[in-house]
Write an enzyme that holds these catalytic residues in place. Structure first.
Site, PDB file in Angstrom:
ATOM      1  N   TYR A   1       0.780  -1.084  -0.083  1.00  0.00           N
ATOM      2  CA  TYR A   1      -0.080   0.139   0.210  1.00  0.00           C
ATOM      3  C   TYR A   1       0.780   1.249  -0.069  1.00  0.00           C
ATOM      4  O   TYR A   1       2.075   1.387   0.221  1.00  0.00           O
ATOM      5  CB  TYR A   1      -0.846   0.090   1.277  1.00  0.00           C
ATOM      6  CG  TYR A   1      -0.162   0.368   2.429  1.00  0.00           C
ATOM      7  CD1 TYR A   1       0.586  -0.645   3.323  1.00  0.00           C
ATOM      8  CD2 TYR A   1      -0.463   1.510   2.961  1.00  0.00           C
ATOM      9  CE1 TYR A   1       1.202  -0.212   4.133  1.00  0.00           C
ATOM     10  CE2 TYR A   1       0.258   1.785   4.475  1.00  0.00           C
ATOM     11  CZ  TYR A   1       1.117   0.837   4.936  1.00  0.00           C
ATOM     12  OH  TYR A   1       1.768   0.942   6.152  1.00  0.00           O
TER      13      TYR A   1
ATOM     14  N   ARG B   1       7.514   3.871  -4.923  1.00  0.00           N
ATOM     15  CA  ARG B   1       7.860   3.091  -4.110  1.00  0.00           C
ATOM     16  C   ARG B   1       6.635   2.008  -4.166  1.00  0.00           C
ATOM     17  O   ARG B   1       6.933   0.801  -3.635  1.00  0.00           O
ATOM     18  CB  ARG B   1       7.756   3.770  -2.614  1.00  0.00           C
ATOM     19  CG  ARG B   1       8.115   2.662  -1.445  1.00  0.00           C
ATOM     20  CD  ARG B   1       8.425   3.584  -0.187  1.00  0.00           C
ATOM     21  NE  ARG B   1       7.193   4.202   0.203  1.00  0.00           N
ATOM     22  CZ  ARG B   1       7.321   4.857   1.403  1.00  0.00           C
ATOM     23  NH1 ARG B   1       8.302   5.128   2.079  1.00  0.00           N
ATOM     24  NH2 ARG B   1       6.017   5.123   1.884  1.00  0.00           N
TER      25      ARG B   1
ATOM     26  N   ARG C   1      -8.598 -19.901  -0.893  1.00  0.00           N
ATOM     27  CA  ARG C   1      -7.493 -19.613   0.298  1.00  0.00           C
ATOM     28  C   ARG C   1      -6.652 -20.778   0.131  1.00  0.00           C
ATOM     29  O   ARG C   1      -6.958 -21.871   0.408  1.00  0.00           O
ATOM     30  CB  ARG C   1      -8.032 -19.373   1.479  1.00  0.00           C
ATOM     31  CG  ARG C   1      -7.096 -19.108   2.618  1.00  0.00           C
ATOM     32  CD  ARG C   1      -7.586 -18.955   3.935  1.00  0.00           C
ATOM     33  NE  ARG C   1      -6.702 -18.647   5.216  1.00  0.00           N
ATOM     34  CZ  ARG C   1      -5.701 -19.410   5.276  1.00  0.00           C
ATOM     35  NH1 ARG C   1      -5.657 -20.647   4.957  1.00  0.00           N
ATOM     36  NH2 ARG C   1      -4.731 -19.075   6.066  1.00  0.00           N
TER      37      ARG C   1
ATOM     38  N   HIS D   1      -2.106 -21.122   0.527  1.00  0.00           N
ATOM     39  CA  HIS D   1      -0.811 -20.083   0.793  1.00  0.00           C
ATOM     40  C   HIS D   1      -0.185 -19.680  -0.619  1.00  0.00           C
ATOM     41  O   HIS D   1       0.208 -18.580  -0.749  1.00  0.00           O
ATOM     42  CB  HIS D   1       0.161 -20.536   1.720  1.00  0.00           C
ATOM     43  CG  HIS D   1      -0.361 -20.437   3.171  1.00  0.00           C
ATOM     44  ND1 HIS D   1      -1.403 -21.069   3.601  1.00  0.00           N
ATOM     45  CD2 HIS D   1       0.188 -20.164   4.091  1.00  0.00           C
ATOM     46  CE1 HIS D   1      -1.603 -20.867   4.860  1.00  0.00           C
ATOM     47  NE2 HIS D   1      -0.779 -20.298   5.446  1.00  0.00           N
TER      48      HIS D   1
ATOM     49  N   GLU E   1      13.411   2.186  13.664  1.00  0.00           N
ATOM     50  CA  GLU E   1      12.347   3.155  13.146  1.00  0.00           C
ATOM     51  C   GLU E   1      11.066   3.021  14.186  1.00  0.00           C
ATOM     52  O   GLU E   1      11.137   2.471  15.276  1.00  0.00           O
ATOM     53  CB  GLU E   1      12.030   2.827  11.757  1.00  0.00           C
ATOM     54  CG  GLU E   1      11.206   1.469  11.613  1.00  0.00           C
ATOM     55  CD  GLU E   1      10.803   1.089  10.168  1.00  0.00           C
ATOM     56  OE1 GLU E   1      10.802   2.128   9.398  1.00  0.00           O
ATOM     57  OE2 GLU E   1      10.646  -0.069   9.860  1.00  0.00           O
TER      58      GLU E   1
END
Ligand code: PMP
Length: 295
Positions: free
Chosen positions: A31, A50, A98, A100, A177
């Site tokens: 995102y 990015r 679903r 993986h 961070e």
């Protein structure tokens, strides 16, 4: 509110999101958050580049070019008449039962977006914030702006429960961070920050600060430092798209520097505001300066 989904601009009730979206099931996506000041996009190119990079790092091929992403971002701002706030864009690997591993057929990624009106955190920018150190239990690809934010969510909650505004991630004794920000310290006229590697997200605001530091002829050292060293800095601050340059006045209840926003931090804040023409035009830069605490 107008939302974006896969090439269309839709009302909320028209938004049709699947329970089998891999973003929902696995956080399998990336995102971006793009700031808008007074209707003007800020560093949108950097954010969208990015986004493309983050997607590539997890092997999602974005169905849009940088130019198309800019267009989508601009359309969202205009359709929602967003003044000051941000645009959220998300890309997931797509919809599939679903399992993986990646879906067999090449499912198209799901791209969604919306806008959020929110004012600049002017009070916190002037008064500074408190940080709480938290063990960094995230994975080792913190350079990817992944939807998986569980480590960040838990850290932020721990900080908030302690009456702090932001968490300070510490891994192997090294300050990395914030839970949603990059951190900087200043000591003896030198600006220190963590190198841009897989332990941190290379923030767009971080990059702006490094540019401003160079304009200010402030020496910059990108190297690891410990929590103890962080606490003994003369000045400390965290940066993000929404938090801009937020001074830090305490870490774990210990006073940083003089316990008020530092001189160089305030200088960087001033320079940050000065490079956003709409803020200067609106007189917001000066207004906050006048109300800021004396150091
Ligand atoms: N690190 C993390 C973990 C973040 O979530 C953020 C916020 N996106 C940042 C750093 C700061 O990045 P930016 O300046 O691009 O908002």
């Amino acid at each position: 509110m107008i939302f974006f989904k896969d090439g269309e601009y839709l009302q909320e009730e028209q938004m049709n999101l699947s329970i089998n979206d891999r973003g929902y099931a696995f956080g399998d996506g990336v995102y971006e958050v793009i700031k808008v000041y007074d209707g003007m996009l800020y560093t949108a190119n950097e954010h969208l580049e990015r986004l493309i990079e983050s997607a590539a790092k997890i092997k999602i091929s974005l169905p849009y070019t940088l130019e198309q992403l800019i267009e989508i971002t601009e359309e969202l701002q205009q359709k929602n008449e967003l003044s000051t706030g941000h645009i959220y864009l998300q890309v997931t690997r797509g919809v599939a039962p679903r399992a993986h591993q990646f879906p067999d057929q090449n499912m198209p990624p799901v791209v969604t977006g919306y806008t959020v009106e929110n004012p600049r955190p002017v009070e916190q920018l002037a008064a500074g914030a408190a940080m709480k150190s938290v063990e960094d239990m995230r994975w080792l690809r913190c350079d990817i702006k992944s939807l998986n934010l569980l480590g960040n969510v838990l850290a932020k909650q721990e900080a908030v429960e302690s009456g702090c505004q932001e968490a300070l991630f510490v891994r192997d004794g090294i300050v990395r961070e914030g839970s949603a920000s990059n951190v900087f310290g200043i000591k003896e006229g030198v600006l220190y920050t963590h190198p841009a590697n897989h332990f941190i997200l290379n923030g767009i605001t971080r990059r702006v600060v490094l540019r401003l530091a160079s304009e200010l002829s402030l020496p910059v050292v990108e190297k690891e430092f410990t929590l103890e060293e962080a606490c003994s800095m003369a000045e400390f601050f965290f940066t993000s798209t929404n938090a801009e340059i937020t001074p830090v006045v305490t870490i774990d209840g210990r006073t940083v520097g003089k316990g008020v926003p530092g001189m160089i931090t305030k200088q960087l804040q001033k320079m940050f505001e000065a490079q956003i023409p709409v803020l200067v035009a609106a007189g917001q830069a000066q207004e906050r300066d006048a109300n800021g605490p004396a150091s």
